[in-house]
Design an enzyme around this catalytic site. Structure first.
Site, PDB file in Angstrom:
ATOM      1  N   ASP A 137       0.875  -1.165   0.000  1.00 58.25           N
ATOM      2  CA  ASP A 137       0.000   0.000   0.000  1.00 58.25           C
ATOM      3  C   ASP A 137       0.920   1.225   0.000  1.00 58.25           C
ATOM      4  O   ASP A 137       2.126   1.076   0.222  1.00 58.25           O
ATOM      5  CB  ASP A 137      -0.868  -0.034   1.269  1.00 58.25           C
TER       6      ASP A 137
ATOM      7  N   HIS B 130      -6.626  -1.712   2.953  1.00 52.33           N
ATOM      8  CA  HIS B 130      -5.585  -2.523   2.319  1.00 52.33           C
ATOM      9  C   HIS B 130      -5.774  -4.011   2.632  1.00 52.33           C
ATOM     10  O   HIS B 130      -5.629  -4.864   1.754  1.00 52.33           O
ATOM     11  CB  HIS B 130      -4.207  -2.039   2.764  1.00 52.33           C
TER      12      HIS B 130
ATOM     13  N   ASP C 209       4.788  -6.461   7.717  1.00 51.92           N
ATOM     14  CA  ASP C 209       6.162  -6.229   7.247  1.00 51.92           C
ATOM     15  C   ASP C 209       7.164  -5.931   8.357  1.00 51.92           C
ATOM     16  O   ASP C 209       8.364  -5.809   8.098  1.00 51.92           O
ATOM     17  CB  ASP C 209       6.191  -5.096   6.203  1.00 51.92           C
ATOM     18  N   ASP C 210       6.693  -5.814   9.591  1.00 51.91           N
ATOM     19  CA  ASP C 210       7.638  -5.555  10.693  1.00 51.91           C
ATOM     20  C   ASP C 210       7.770  -6.765  11.610  1.00 51.91           C
ATOM     21  O   ASP C 210       8.061  -6.639  12.790  1.00 51.91           O
ATOM     22  CB  ASP C 210       7.212  -4.318  11.496  1.00 51.91           C
TER      23      ASP C 210
ATOM     24  N   ASP D 228      -8.504  -5.296  13.598  1.00 53.38           N
ATOM     25  CA  ASP D 228      -8.132  -6.366  14.539  1.00 53.38           C
ATOM     26  C   ASP D 228      -9.027  -6.352  15.778  1.00 53.38           C
ATOM     27  O   ASP D 228      -9.438  -7.412  16.269  1.00 53.38           O
ATOM     28  CB  ASP D 228      -6.637  -6.327  14.904  1.00 53.38           C
TER      29      ASP D 228
END
Length: 326
Positions: free
Chosen positions: A23, A69, A91-92, A170
């Site tokens: 994104d 996203h 990604d982390d 979430d």
């Protein structure tokens, strides 16, 4: 860092194709993803526009974009690419050596047990001093949706997609209307850790909890183990007697490291305030989402304190979560 770990530990490119959904249109990020060539499939979210948000949520624009996203990316993986299941990795995150082995072994459980709706690599209370690293093979059921490296089936996406929320996806997953009494599998020792101090949440929880999470470092051959104990009926037949046969102690006795001869013990809470007070006193995450404690199952949170197993548990006649507890 995230991609290098995934590629290092991935046992099979066929079984675990790697899809990166980007994104934000950030050119340098795109260049890094492209540098991996055909080891992965690079998707780019086409809609980068700002979203209309309520005035009081203006500072939360990032959370709206994240939810958009997720919806787009999961739609691509399940609908366009036709996958049966997907493991979501932010990604982390850095993954453990047996990350793929863990999910491969838990996948059949998810297929077979309708009382499960996800498998997660994460233990919310997985700080090094709060887990038993000698029990790296130990898995639990939890009523709390952990996220942070999690597996879902296409059927679940079919259920969730039509009502996917505009933001805070979430916590939305943690509401009773979505969870519908189902549980996730989670490990004793986390199979992911997050190194993402910077982000939309501005490091919320990072310095207090997240940076201390222990990443499992020894390979457990999960696919060779019998995981049938995690099916709902079997689990409740063994786990609940284990918890409620453990002798009850007071929080002061735990903190004072007294009554060591008892081994595994139980600390009983009777309401929201006593849960929060005990959790705070012992270093557990004390927040509740729709009444469910992090890593909890039937209100029970299992952890290690000063080298011994402790169950923080409600009375044995527990009848369900109270969504007003928050």
């Amino acid at each position: 860092r995230c991609l290098d770990r995934l590629l290092r530990y991935r046992p099979s490119a066929q079984r675990f194709p790697l899809i990166v959904s980007q994104d934000c249109g950030h050119a340098e990020t795109a260049r890094v993803i492209s540098s991996y060539g055909n080891t992965l499939l690079h998707l780019q979210q086409p809609d980068l526009s700002d979203l209309p948000v309520p005035p009081e949520h203006r500072k939360f624009q990032g959370y709206y974009k994240i939810a958009r996203h997720y919806r787009w990316a999961l739609g691509q993986v399940f609908r366009t690419l036709g996958h049966r299941a997907v493991i979501v990795v932010e990604d982390d995150l850095e993954v453990a050596p047996d990350f793929f082995e863990y999910f491969q072994a838990a996948f059949p459980l998810l297929l077979a047990d309708p009382s499960l709706w996800c498998v997660s690599a994460w233990n919310d209370n997985g700080k090094e001093q709060m887990v038993d690293v000698t029990q790296a093979q130990l898995l639990y059921r939890t009523d709390f949706f952990p996220g942070l490296g999690w597996l879902l089936l296409s059927e679940l996406w079919e259920e969730l997609e039509p009502k996917w929320p505009p933001a805070f996806w979430d916590d939305w997953m943690r509401q009773p209307e979505q969870r519908r009494g189902r549980s996730c599998i989670r490990p004793e020792v986390s199979r992911t850790v997050t190194f993402g101090r910077k982000g939309v949440s501005h490091g919320q929880f990072f310095d207090q909890y997240l940076k201390f999470i222990k990443l499992n470092d020894r390979f457990v051959p999960f696919t060779q183990l019998d995981l049938s104990y995690l099916r709902k009926e079997e689990y409740e037949r063994s786990f609940l007697p284990q918890v409620y046969s453990a002798p009850e102690v007071k929080v002061e006795e735990l903190q004072g490291n007294r009554r060591r001869e008892l081994g595994t013990v139980r600390l009983q809470y009777r309401g929201r305030d006593s849960f929060k007070a005990f959790a705070k006193a012992l270093g557990l995450m004390d927040d509740l989402k729709s009444g469910v404690p992090r890593a909890g199952y039937r209100g029970i949170v299992s952890f290690v304190y000063r080298g011994r197993r402790v169950y923080l548990a409600p009375p044995s006649d527990w009848t369900g979560y109270d969504p007003t507890w928050s």
